[in-house]
Design a protein around this motif. Structure first.
Motif, PDB file in Angstrom:
ATOM      1  N   VAL A 214       0.852  -1.197   0.000  1.00 28.49           N
ATOM      2  CA  VAL A 214       0.000   0.000   0.000  1.00 28.49           C
ATOM      3  C   VAL A 214       0.888   1.247   0.000  1.00 28.49           C
ATOM      4  O   VAL A 214       0.653   2.204  -0.743  1.00 28.49           O
ATOM      5  N   ILE A 215       1.949   1.206   0.800  1.00 28.31           N
ATOM      6  CA  ILE A 215       2.869   2.354   0.860  1.00 28.31           C
ATOM      7  C   ILE A 215       3.503   2.589  -0.513  1.00 28.31           C
ATOM      8  O   ILE A 215       3.525   3.713  -1.020  1.00 28.31           O
ATOM      9  N   MET A 247      12.057  11.320   2.942  1.00 28.12           N
ATOM     10  CA  MET A 247      13.184  10.396   2.837  1.00 28.12           C
ATOM     11  C   MET A 247      14.300  10.795   3.816  1.00 28.12           C
ATOM     12  O   MET A 247      14.943   9.929   4.421  1.00 28.12           O
ATOM     13  N   ALA A 248      14.508  12.099   3.968  1.00 27.47           N
ATOM     14  CA  ALA A 248      15.527  12.559   4.918  1.00 27.47           C
ATOM     15  C   ALA A 248      15.174  12.066   6.323  1.00 27.47           C
ATOM     16  O   ALA A 248      16.026  11.586   7.076  1.00 27.47           O
ATOM     17  N   PHE A 249      13.893  12.170   6.661  1.00 27.11           N
ATOM     18  CA  PHE A 249      13.465  11.724   7.989  1.00 27.11           C
ATOM     19  C   PHE A 249      13.701  10.230   8.174  1.00 27.11           C
ATOM     20  O   PHE A 249      14.257   9.786   9.179  1.00 27.11           O
ATOM     21  N   PHE A 250      13.279   9.438   7.174  1.00 26.05           N
ATOM     22  CA  PHE A 250      13.323   7.982   7.364  1.00 26.05           C
ATOM     23  C   PHE A 250      14.719   7.384   7.179  1.00 26.05           C
ATOM     24  O   PHE A 250      14.972   6.273   7.644  1.00 26.05           O
ATOM     25  N   PHE A 270      13.471   7.443  -7.953  1.00 24.73           N
ATOM     26  CA  PHE A 270      13.483   8.213  -6.702  1.00 24.73           C
ATOM     27  C   PHE A 270      12.307   7.804  -5.815  1.00 24.73           C
ATOM     28  O   PHE A 270      12.462   7.535  -4.622  1.00 24.73           O
ATOM     29  N   LYS A 271      11.125   7.703  -6.433  1.00 22.46           N
ATOM     30  CA  LYS A 271       9.942   7.320  -5.646  1.00 22.46           C
ATOM     31  C   LYS A 271      10.092   5.914  -5.056  1.00 22.46           C
ATOM     32  O   LYS A 271       9.680   5.676  -3.912  1.00 22.46           O
ATOM     33  N   ASP A 272      10.683   5.007  -5.829  1.00 22.91           N
ATOM     34  CA  ASP A 272      10.904   3.651  -5.288  1.00 22.91           C
ATOM     35  C   ASP A 272      11.781   3.707  -4.044  1.00 22.91           C
ATOM     36  O   ASP A 272      11.517   3.033  -3.049  1.00 22.91           O
ATOM     37  N   ALA A 273      12.831   4.536  -4.113  1.00 21.99           N
ATOM     38  CA  ALA A 273      13.745   4.635  -2.969  1.00 21.99           C
ATOM     39  C   ALA A 273      13.026   5.250  -1.767  1.00 21.99           C
ATOM     40  O   ALA A 273      13.211   4.816  -0.620  1.00 21.99           O
ATOM     41  N   VAL A 274      12.187   6.264  -2.033  1.00 24.47           N
ATOM     42  CA  VAL A 274      11.438   6.900  -0.937  1.00 24.47           C
ATOM     43  C   VAL A 274      10.521   5.857  -0.291  1.00 24.47           C
ATOM     44  O   VAL A 274      10.465   5.719   0.939  1.00 24.47           O
ATOM     45  N   ALA A 277      12.348   3.413   1.907  1.00 28.13           N
ATOM     46  CA  ALA A 277      12.773   4.021   3.179  1.00 28.13           C
ATOM     47  C   ALA A 277      11.587   4.082   4.147  1.00 28.13           C
ATOM     48  O   ALA A 277      11.723   3.792   5.350  1.00 28.13           O
ATOM     49  N   ILE A 278      10.414   4.431   3.622  1.00 28.18           N
ATOM     50  CA  ILE A 278       9.239   4.528   4.493  1.00 28.18           C
ATOM     51  C   ILE A 278       8.818   3.134   4.983  1.00 28.18           C
ATOM     52  O   ILE A 278       8.531   2.942   6.165  1.00 28.18           O
ATOM     53  N   VAL A 279       8.830   2.163   4.056  1.00 24.04           N
ATOM     54  CA  VAL A 279       8.464   0.786   4.443  1.00 24.04           C
ATOM     55  C   VAL A 279       9.379   0.315   5.578  1.00 24.04           C
ATOM     56  O   VAL A 279       8.921  -0.212   6.593  1.00 24.04           O
ATOM     57  N   GLU A 280      10.676   0.537   5.412  1.00 28.83           N
ATOM     58  CA  GLU A 280      11.624   0.069   6.423  1.00 28.83           C
ATOM     59  C   GLU A 280      11.372   0.757   7.776  1.00 28.83           C
ATOM     60  O   GLU A 280      11.378   0.126   8.824  1.00 28.83           O
ATOM     61  N   GLY A 281      11.098   2.066   7.707  1.00 32.74           N
ATOM     62  CA  GLY A 281      10.884   2.819   8.952  1.00 32.74           C
ATOM     63  C   GLY A 281       9.588   2.435   9.658  1.00 32.74           C
ATOM     64  O   GLY A 281       9.528   2.425  10.891  1.00 32.74           O
ATOM     65  N   LEU A 282       8.566   2.102   8.873  1.00 34.38           N
ATOM     66  CA  LEU A 282       7.254   1.845   9.495  1.00 34.38           C
ATOM     67  C   LEU A 282       7.051   0.386   9.906  1.00 34.38           C
ATOM     68  O   LEU A 282       6.171   0.100  10.716  1.00 34.38           O
TER      69      LEU A 282
END
Ligand code: AQP
Length: 328
Positions: A214-215, A247-250, A270-274, A277-282
């Motif tokens: 979903v993310i 991305m900077a935050f995560f 770029f969006k894939d990388a963002v 990063a969010i998936v890993e953080g959440l």
């Protein structure tokens, strides 16, 4: 003595929180537990100022409470409770309302923005007075909130000055704590308005409990611009700038470093990388959320309310005396 911190969050909608709440407020809530005496509140009375469903409200309140525990609010170190279970919030709000100007409330941006969908109810107009009461009830020094709450905190400070000069010194002047990066996370579908959990379009926000796929889908569909290079420029490229801040935050990397890496990578990469990063953080947050038991969480918050009521009553004895309402 350690300085005191208070902040609250609304169990609006289904009570699930989004990454705007995390980046703009909750990360500070968690970090401040190390150095401050922290008081955190699920502000359910506030959430009643917009249309809501009483039948699902209990679950919404629990979802918000579970989200706070999942991001790292530790009830052994911080006071955590439901606002409605500590009636002194409403009592102090009434006292403060008698020294609040209606004109000042009518000028509040949040009131203007929300009155269309909420209708012009008195609670919505008085929202910032209740928020001032939340903060002042605990005589706190700092309030970690996102950018959108600046006006409300200014009103709180005005009320402190008005109360202290009219009735005698009672409340300290609270200060706002806002992160430098991510103080206002924007909607993925309209990067000129803030990410909000009551947005009718779920693609506009990422919830802390959203599954990885979903993310990824939501980030892929994020509105950007028709150019091809990644750069940090809120005026010309709000969508990309928003993603860069996230991305900077995560990742903990600087914006400059990210721009250098992704400048020419193309928006898809770029969006894939963002998204990753969010998936890993959440992921750890989502897993902790799922492991929490609703009844146990309700008990934790009841215990918090018991402590908060005792402390609030101590504060109110002094306030009642000052305004001429003391029992003896
Ligand atoms: N988009 C955001 N960016 C940064 N910080 C944000 N906050 C909310 N949205 C963003 C911060 O989160 C804390 C709790 O907010 P809230 O749920 O009590 O109220 P809100 O600001 O009205 O949040 P929402 O998501 O927009 O909720 P709804 O849709 O119900 O109105 C606050 O510290 C806020 O600054």
């Amino acid at each position: 003595m350690r300085k005191r911190v208070f902040s609250g969050i609304q169990p609006t909608g289904n009570g699930h929180l989004h990454i705007g709440n995390l980046v703009g407020a909750l990360r500070n809530w968690v970090a401040m537990q190390d150095d401050y005496e922290c008081i955190y509140c699920v502000v359910d009375l506030h959430a009643m100022t917009v249309p809501y469903d009483p039948d699902t409200f209990r679950q919404a309140r629990i979802n918000t409470a579970k989200s706070l525990l999942a991001v790292g609010i530790d009830p052994a170190r911080s006071l955590l409770y439901y606002q409605s279970q500590v009636p002194q919030h409403a009592e102090l709000s009434w006292i403060l309302s008698t020294i609040t100007s209606i004109g000042q409330l009518e000028r509040m941006t949040q009131y203007k923005e929300k009155q269309d969908k909420a209708g012009q109810n008195l609670g919505l107009l008085a929202y910032p007075v209740l928020m001032a009461a939340d903060i002042l009830l605990h005589k706190v020094h700092y309030v970690p909130v996102g950018d959108d709450q600046t006006q409300h905190l200014e009103l709180t400070r005005d009320l402190v000055e008005r109360f202290n000069s009219r009735f005698g010194e009672e409340f300290p002047l609270p200060e706002r704590i806002t992160p430098e990066i991510g103080a206002r996370v924007m909607s993925l579908q309209d990067p000129t308005s803030k990410m909000s959990k009551s947005d009718p379009n779920p693609a506009s926000y990422i919830l802390l409990v959203d599954e990885p796929d979903v993310i990824r889908r939501k980030v892929r569909s994020a509105v950007t611009d028709s150019e091809r290079y990644v750069a940090y420029d809120w005026e010309k490229k709000p969508g990309i700038s928003n993603l860069l801040e996230l991305m900077a935050f995560f990742t903990g990397r600087s914006i400059d470093d990210l721009v250098e890496t992704y400048h020419d990578s193309g928006y898809a990469a770029f969006k894939d990388a963002v998204a990753e990063a969010i998936v890993e953080g959440l992921t750890p947050i989502r897993q902790t959320f799922k492991a929490l038991d609703d009844d146990e969480v309700a008990r934790v918050l009841q215990k918090g309310a018991l402590d908060a009521r005792q402390r609030a009553e101590q504060e109110m004895i002094s306030v009642r005396k000052k305004v001429g309402l003391s029992a003896s």
